[in-house]
Design a protein around this motif. Structure first.
Motif, PDB file in Angstrom:
ATOM      1  N   THR A  25       5.648   3.421  -1.218  1.00 22.02           N
ATOM      2  CA  THR A  25       4.902   2.340  -0.578  1.00 22.02           C
ATOM      3  C   THR A  25       5.407   2.093   0.838  1.00 22.02           C
ATOM      4  O   THR A  25       6.523   2.475   1.195  1.00 22.02           O
ATOM      5  CB  THR A  25       5.026   1.033  -1.377  1.00 22.02           C
ATOM      6  OG1 THR A  25       6.391   0.610  -1.363  1.00 22.02           O
ATOM      7  CG2 THR A  25       4.532   1.207  -2.803  1.00 22.02           C
TER       8      THR A  25
ATOM      9  N   ARG B 283       4.475   8.228  -8.223  1.00 23.26           N
ATOM     10  CA  ARG B 283       3.644   7.430  -7.327  1.00 23.26           C
ATOM     11  C   ARG B 283       4.113   7.604  -5.888  1.00 23.26           C
ATOM     12  O   ARG B 283       5.302   7.773  -5.622  1.00 23.26           O
ATOM     13  CB  ARG B 283       3.702   5.961  -7.725  1.00 23.26           C
ATOM     14  CG  ARG B 283       3.096   5.666  -9.095  1.00 23.26           C
ATOM     15  CD  ARG B 283       3.103   4.185  -9.385  1.00 23.26           C
ATOM     16  NE  ARG B 283       2.478   3.885 -10.662  1.00 23.26           N
ATOM     17  CZ  ARG B 283       2.331   2.661 -11.150  1.00 23.26           C
ATOM     18  NH1 ARG B 283       2.762   1.617 -10.440  1.00 23.26           N
ATOM     19  NH2 ARG B 283       1.750   2.468 -12.317  1.00 23.26           N
ATOM     20  N   MET B 284       3.170   7.526  -4.991  1.00 24.08           N
ATOM     21  CA  MET B 284       3.478   7.660  -3.577  1.00 24.08           C
ATOM     22  C   MET B 284       4.365   6.499  -3.125  1.00 24.08           C
ATOM     23  O   MET B 284       4.217   5.371  -3.592  1.00 24.08           O
ATOM     24  CB  MET B 284       2.175   7.662  -2.766  1.00 24.08           C
ATOM     25  CG  MET B 284       2.290   8.214  -1.364  1.00 24.08           C
ATOM     26  SD  MET B 284       2.365  10.024  -1.316  1.00 24.08           S
ATOM     27  CE  MET B 284       0.709  10.483  -1.848  1.00 24.08           C
TER      28      MET B 284
ATOM     29  N   VAL C  47       0.964   7.383   3.052  1.00 24.99           N
ATOM     30  CA  VAL C  47       0.621   8.805   2.991  1.00 24.99           C
ATOM     31  C   VAL C  47       0.747   9.384   4.391  1.00 24.99           C
ATOM     32  O   VAL C  47       0.314   8.767   5.368  1.00 24.99           O
ATOM     33  CB  VAL C  47      -0.819   8.999   2.464  1.00 24.99           C
ATOM     34  CG1 VAL C  47      -1.153  10.487   2.378  1.00 24.99           C
ATOM     35  CG2 VAL C  47      -0.981   8.329   1.098  1.00 24.99           C
TER      36      VAL C  47
ATOM     37  N   GLU D 151      -6.883   1.497   0.085  1.00 23.01           N
ATOM     38  CA  GLU D 151      -6.007   2.017  -0.961  1.00 23.01           C
ATOM     39  C   GLU D 151      -4.730   2.676  -0.447  1.00 23.01           C
ATOM     40  O   GLU D 151      -3.899   3.109  -1.241  1.00 23.01           O
ATOM     41  CB  GLU D 151      -6.769   3.033  -1.819  1.00 23.01           C
ATOM     42  CG  GLU D 151      -8.013   2.475  -2.482  1.00 23.01           C
ATOM     43  CD  GLU D 151      -7.686   1.325  -3.429  1.00 23.01           C
ATOM     44  OE1 GLU D 151      -6.600   1.334  -4.034  1.00 23.01           O
ATOM     45  OE2 GLU D 151      -8.520   0.406  -3.546  1.00 23.01           O
ATOM     46  N   ARG D 152      -4.582   2.772   0.886  1.00 22.92           N
ATOM     47  CA  ARG D 152      -3.404   3.457   1.419  1.00 22.92           C
ATOM     48  C   ARG D 152      -3.269   3.198   2.907  1.00 22.92           C
ATOM     49  O   ARG D 152      -4.208   2.750   3.569  1.00 22.92           O
ATOM     50  CB  ARG D 152      -3.498   4.960   1.181  1.00 22.92           C
ATOM     51  CG  ARG D 152      -4.633   5.618   1.968  1.00 22.92           C
ATOM     52  CD  ARG D 152      -4.718   7.105   1.727  1.00 22.92           C
ATOM     53  NE  ARG D 152      -5.739   7.726   2.578  1.00 22.92           N
ATOM     54  CZ  ARG D 152      -5.971   9.030   2.642  1.00 22.92           C
ATOM     55  NH1 ARG D 152      -5.274   9.870   1.896  1.00 22.92           N
ATOM     56  NH2 ARG D 152      -6.903   9.504   3.450  1.00 22.92           N
TER      57      ARG D 152
ATOM     58  N   LEU E  27       0.814  -1.213   0.000  1.00 19.42           N
ATOM     59  CA  LEU E  27       0.000   0.000   0.000  1.00 19.42           C
ATOM     60  C   LEU E  27       0.850   1.265   0.000  1.00 19.42           C
ATOM     61  O   LEU E  27       1.934   1.297   0.597  1.00 19.42           O
ATOM     62  CB  LEU E  27      -0.912   0.015   1.228  1.00 19.42           C
ATOM     63  CG  LEU E  27      -2.028  -1.030   1.269  1.00 19.42           C
ATOM     64  CD1 LEU E  27      -2.761  -0.963   2.608  1.00 19.42           C
ATOM     65  CD2 LEU E  27      -3.004  -0.826   0.116  1.00 19.42           C
ATOM     66  N   PRO E  28       0.371   2.328  -0.647  1.00 23.06           N
ATOM     67  CA  PRO E  28       1.059   3.622  -0.559  1.00 23.06           C
ATOM     68  C   PRO E  28       1.050   4.133   0.874  1.00 23.06           C
ATOM     69  O   PRO E  28       0.067   3.945   1.597  1.00 23.06           O
ATOM     70  CB  PRO E  28       0.234   4.536  -1.472  1.00 23.06           C
ATOM     71  CG  PRO E  28      -0.517   3.614  -2.373  1.00 23.06           C
ATOM     72  CD  PRO E  28      -0.788   2.385  -1.560  1.00 23.06           C
TER      73      PRO E  28
END
Length: 204
Positions: free
Chosen positions: A95, A92-93, A41, A142-143, A38-39
């Motif tokens: 992971t 992309r962020m 954040v 999603e994150r 997962l990213p």
């Protein structure tokens, strides 16, 4: 294998959202295990990190000092510096897996104390860098969202007195609050000197 790996098994790793007030370095990394794809954040100062952010520096330090009650103390602390920039188009962020790999390399090459205090240093290339503690982690479909809260200046003897007596300390002091607490901390926690006890060499 991650040098600071959790003792959790994949079967016990679930989607969750929880407040983890100022966790240690090891406790924080434990909460990220099994979500590597997962990213990651990071939320701080009313915003979330941009896709191009990256970890620019990790410092592992050992410190010693005196507080304003002339009490000596020693601790270890891990600083994770985050440079929050947009990045290139289609960036992309980072992971969770990449972040853990970075931390694992630092653990191997520099050494990390899992029990150390954890502080994030966040900022971009324009503003002033800020110091933050982890306030919570939300593992979403999603994150993974890590929420940070600012680190504030404080009087350590006062903080210990409130903690010992099970009292929530005020977030912000008015002048009246400050006068009341001055009497409490002077009488009970040993903060600040008086004419009757100059030999204690307190700072205030």
């Amino acid at each position: 294998m991650n040098l600071l790996a959790s003792t959790l098994s994949p079967a016990t790793a679930q989607r969750y959202a929880m407040a983890i007030a100022d966790p240690t370095t090891g406790a924080f990394l434990d909460k990220l295990q099994f979500h590597e794809a997962l990213p990651l954040v990071i939320a701080y100062a009313g915003r979330v990190t941009k896709a191009g952010y990256h970890v620019t520096e990790i410092k592992a330090g050992r410190f010693s000092g005196l507080d304003c009650g002339a009490n000596s103390e020693a601790w270890t602390e891990t600083f994770i510096q985050v440079w929050d920039v947009p990045g290139e188009p289609q960036s992309r962020m980072m992971t969770v897996g990449k972040f853990l790999a970075i931390m694992d390399k630092v653990a191997r090459d520099v050494g990390l104390d899992p029990a150390s205090r954890l502080t994030f240093e966040c900022g971009d290339d324009l503003g002033v860098i800020g110091l933050y503690a982890v306030d919570g982690i939300a593992v979403e479909p999603e994150r993974v969202l890590v929420s940070l809260t600012p680190r504030h200046a404080s009087c350590k003897p006062r903080d210990r007195w409130f903690e010992t007596n099970g009292i929530d300390k005020p977030v912000r002091l008015t002048e009246d609050d400050a006068l009341t607490e001055k009497g409490i901390t002077s009488a009970v926690s040993g903060c600040c000197s008086t004419e009757k006890s100059p030999s204690n060499a307190k700072c205030c």
